[in-house]
Enzyme design. Sequence first.
Site, PDB file in Angstrom:
ATOM      1  N   HIS A 229       0.838  -1.198   0.000  1.00 46.10           N
ATOM      2  CA  HIS A 229       0.000   0.000   0.000  1.00 46.10           C
ATOM      3  C   HIS A 229       0.876   1.252   0.000  1.00 46.10           C
ATOM      4  CE1 HIS A 229      -3.490  -2.444   2.031  1.00 46.10           C
ATOM      5  NE2 HIS A 229      -3.270  -2.779   0.772  1.00 46.10           N
ATOM      6  N   LEU A 230       1.928   1.260  -0.794  1.00 45.89           N
ATOM      7  CA  LEU A 230       2.824   2.409  -0.833  1.00 45.89           C
ATOM      8  C   LEU A 230       2.072   3.650  -1.322  1.00 45.89           C
ATOM      9  CD1 LEU A 230       4.734  -0.149  -0.998  1.00 45.89           C
ATOM     10  CD2 LEU A 230       6.406   1.401  -2.001  1.00 45.89           C
TER      11      LEU A 230
END
Length: 307
Positions: A229-230
Amino acid sequence: AVGSPQLLMLSGIGDAAELEKLGIDVRHHSPEVGKNLQDHLEFYIQFLAKHTSLYPYAATFGGFGGLSRYLFRQPWNAVAAGLGWFILGRGMSATNHFEVGGFIRSAPGKAHPDVQYHFIPGCVVGQLDFLPEHGYQAHCGAMRPTSRGTLRLASRDPTASPLIDPNFLATEDDVVDQRNAFRMTHEIMRQKAFDPFVLKPLSPDADFSVDDDDAVDAWIRQNSHSGYHLSCTCAMGSVVDQDGKVMGVEGLRIADASVMPSMTSGNLNAATIMLAEKIADAVRGVRLPAQEDATWYVPDEWERKQR
């Protein structure tokens, strides 16, 4: 959150000193490009089961590189499941099996849930292979980390991978939140509803001391991984404005998860779609009226009680 800051920096938009070190001509000094990297850190709590899991359908033989994904331990089950999906649209292969999830508050003082769960009826080894035994697991992690990482260029070569430092668990708040999440998950996974299925704890094992802070913290550091989930590396307010326009540059917008100033308390997909639609509206000159009656649930005595 990776490609956008990388492309900006390769194009000369970023921290001037860092770009000059790599021999990149500076078009615009924007020092926050690639900073403020945020991601969700997750771990698995796993149990072996007496029966009923994805093992007969999903487990493969490892050690054969990319070929391993096709080397099913029970190919007759895998083939039958695949055919059931292709022909009838149902059966074991008609779902990704991430059908059970949840959100909880990990401690008093959390106004809304800060821990997310995904449950699957199988034990994953690493992030790809299934354990060749019956089992089940909960994916768990705190949703609002305070640690901040960075993304930097390794070179001026556009084909070179950037240098990503997520800087996980760099703050005491993050360590405590993950520790609380671990204990809450351990409590949930030991409820009586699992008694007909559970054989024994797998990870952590039955001898693990859940009440030992140092042991829990060490286990989390050893067994956690990115939730993929960068986000937040071209944040609104520092790199782009509220409409996604790159500040200091004409005719350039960003419409992806990199423009989030802080990450969502959950998966990024729906939020990123919404964000991109809002930026598309801005390009078209469309403004929706603010919703006046937007409400959300706040638990009673949330400042003093976890539940």
